[in-house]
Motif scaffolding. Structure first.
Motif, PDB file in Angstrom:
ATOM      1  N   THR A  67      -8.123  11.297  -3.186  1.00 58.17           N
ATOM      2  CA  THR A  67      -6.823  11.304  -3.063  1.00 58.17           C
ATOM      3  C   THR A  67      -6.152  12.329  -4.411  1.00 58.17           C
ATOM      4  O   THR A  67      -6.700  12.701  -5.367  1.00 58.17           O
ATOM      5  CB  THR A  67      -6.415   9.782  -3.415  1.00 58.17           C
ATOM      6  OG1 THR A  67      -6.687   9.205  -4.471  1.00 58.17           O
ATOM      7  CG2 THR A  67      -6.673   9.073  -2.152  1.00 58.17           C
ATOM      8  N   THR A  71      -0.771  10.396  -5.074  1.00 54.23           N
ATOM      9  CA  THR A  71      -1.155   9.004  -4.515  1.00 54.23           C
ATOM     10  C   THR A  71      -1.610   8.102  -5.642  1.00 54.23           C
ATOM     11  O   THR A  71      -1.341   6.933  -5.696  1.00 54.23           O
ATOM     12  CB  THR A  71      -2.162   9.051  -3.485  1.00 54.23           C
ATOM     13  OG1 THR A  71      -1.582  10.057  -2.647  1.00 54.23           O
ATOM     14  CG2 THR A  71      -2.632   7.668  -3.134  1.00 54.23           C
ATOM     15  N   HIS A  72      -2.362   8.518  -6.521  1.00 52.20           N
ATOM     16  CA  HIS A  72      -2.843   7.491  -7.725  1.00 52.20           C
ATOM     17  C   HIS A  72      -1.503   7.000  -8.416  1.00 52.20           C
ATOM     18  O   HIS A  72      -1.758   5.953  -8.826  1.00 52.20           O
ATOM     19  CB  HIS A  72      -3.382   8.345  -9.013  1.00 52.20           C
ATOM     20  CG  HIS A  72      -4.678   9.201  -8.409  1.00 52.20           C
ATOM     21  ND1 HIS A  72      -5.264  10.217  -9.125  1.00 52.20           N
ATOM     22  CD2 HIS A  72      -5.174   9.136  -7.299  1.00 52.20           C
ATOM     23  CE1 HIS A  72      -6.085  10.900  -8.525  1.00 52.20           C
ATOM     24  NE2 HIS A  72      -6.209  10.068  -7.086  1.00 52.20           N
ATOM     25  N   GLY A 108       0.474  16.248  -1.874  1.00 55.10           N
ATOM     26  CA  GLY A 108      -0.559  16.332  -2.759  1.00 55.10           C
ATOM     27  C   GLY A 108      -1.031  17.599  -3.227  1.00 55.10           C
ATOM     28  O   GLY A 108      -2.155  18.013  -2.821  1.00 55.10           O
ATOM     29  N   ALA A 139       0.464  10.390   2.472  1.00 51.24           N
ATOM     30  CA  ALA A 139      -0.768   9.732   2.007  1.00 51.24           C
ATOM     31  C   ALA A 139      -0.665   8.538   0.952  1.00 51.24           C
ATOM     32  O   ALA A 139      -1.338   7.527   1.075  1.00 51.24           O
ATOM     33  CB  ALA A 139      -1.887  10.933   0.917  1.00 51.24           C
ATOM     34  N   PRO A 140       0.404   8.483   0.077  1.00 54.63           N
ATOM     35  CA  PRO A 140       0.650   7.304  -0.681  1.00 54.63           C
ATOM     36  C   PRO A 140       0.917   6.057   0.203  1.00 54.63           C
ATOM     37  O   PRO A 140       0.356   5.088  -0.272  1.00 54.63           O
ATOM     38  CB  PRO A 140       2.068   7.781  -1.590  1.00 54.63           C
ATOM     39  CG  PRO A 140       1.860   9.116  -1.645  1.00 54.63           C
ATOM     40  CD  PRO A 140       1.387   9.587  -0.155  1.00 54.63           C
ATOM     41  N   GLN A 141       1.903   6.309   1.159  1.00 59.23           N
ATOM     42  CA  GLN A 141       2.099   4.931   1.715  1.00 59.23           C
ATOM     43  C   GLN A 141       0.833   4.382   2.594  1.00 59.23           C
ATOM     44  O   GLN A 141       0.627   3.154   2.551  1.00 59.23           O
ATOM     45  CB  GLN A 141       2.970   5.184   2.952  1.00 59.23           C
ATOM     46  CG  GLN A 141       4.557   5.752   2.552  1.00 59.23           C
ATOM     47  CD  GLN A 141       4.754   7.250   2.551  1.00 59.23           C
ATOM     48  OE1 GLN A 141       3.865   7.876   1.714  1.00 59.23           O
ATOM     49  NE2 GLN A 141       5.685   7.993   2.730  1.00 59.23           N
ATOM     50  N   ASN A 143      -2.322   4.601   1.617  1.00 60.51           N
ATOM     51  CA  ASN A 143      -3.130   4.113   0.675  1.00 60.51           C
ATOM     52  C   ASN A 143      -2.498   3.191  -0.175  1.00 60.51           C
ATOM     53  O   ASN A 143      -3.370   2.026  -0.469  1.00 60.51           O
ATOM     54  CB  ASN A 143      -3.494   5.358  -0.458  1.00 60.51           C
ATOM     55  CG  ASN A 143      -4.645   6.338  -0.008  1.00 60.51           C
ATOM     56  OD1 ASN A 143      -5.626   5.883   0.221  1.00 60.51           O
ATOM     57  ND2 ASN A 143      -4.169   7.503   0.556  1.00 60.51           N
TER      58      ASN A 143
END
Length: 149
Positions: A67, A71-72, A108, A139-141, A143
């Motif tokens: 990721t 996202t982290h 990202g 991607a964040p949502q 993950n």
């Protein structure tokens, strides 16, 4: 319908968590420094507020590898917010009664830029198989939902 904010998570240049953010804001502390995450010497303004977050120390290494940094930061901030609220998804709150919204502009691109550089310098086999999903703006949502079950 009611919305209640029960916990806040923050990963900022002031530090990790609500207290450093609030203290820095109250004291008027500027957290802008020379950019050190990449060579910014060609930019008109080579300074920024950078979050000093060590993903390797806070998140599983496999997750970090597949990721992007944005996202982290999002996953870690959600973990903080839920911890501060004393809420456990699946125990205190039914997963189906929760929602996730993350605002971002580009996705990202730190991950994407690195992998595109690999593509152009070393060829297609040098590109991470996670390229397609790591840069994606949602991607964040996704993950966060996976992380919280």
């Amino acid at each position: 319908m009611s919305v209640v904010v029960t916990g806040i998570g923050a990963v900022t240049p002031a530090g990790t968590g609500l207290d450093p953010l609030w203290e820095g804001a109250r004291e008027g502390v500027a957290h802008v420094t020379a950019i050190d995450r990449f060579d910014a010497s060609a930019y008109a303004c080579p300074a920024a507020g950078q979050a000093g977050f060590d993903a390797d120390a806070e998140l599983p290494s496999r997750f970090v590898k597949r990721t992007d940094r944005f996202t982290h930061l999002a996953v870690h901030a959600v973990r903080q917010a839920l911890e501060e609220a004393g809420v456990a998804i699946g125990m205190d709150v039914t997963p189906e009664r929760t929602g996730v919204m993350v605002g971002n502009i580009l996705g990202g691109w730190e991950f994407a830029e690195r992998e595109l550089r690999n593509l152009w310098t070393d060829g297609p086999r040098a590109v991470s198989p996670y390229q397609a999903t790591a840069w994606f703006p949602a991607a964040p949502q996704g993950n966060i939902c996976i992380d919280q079950g």
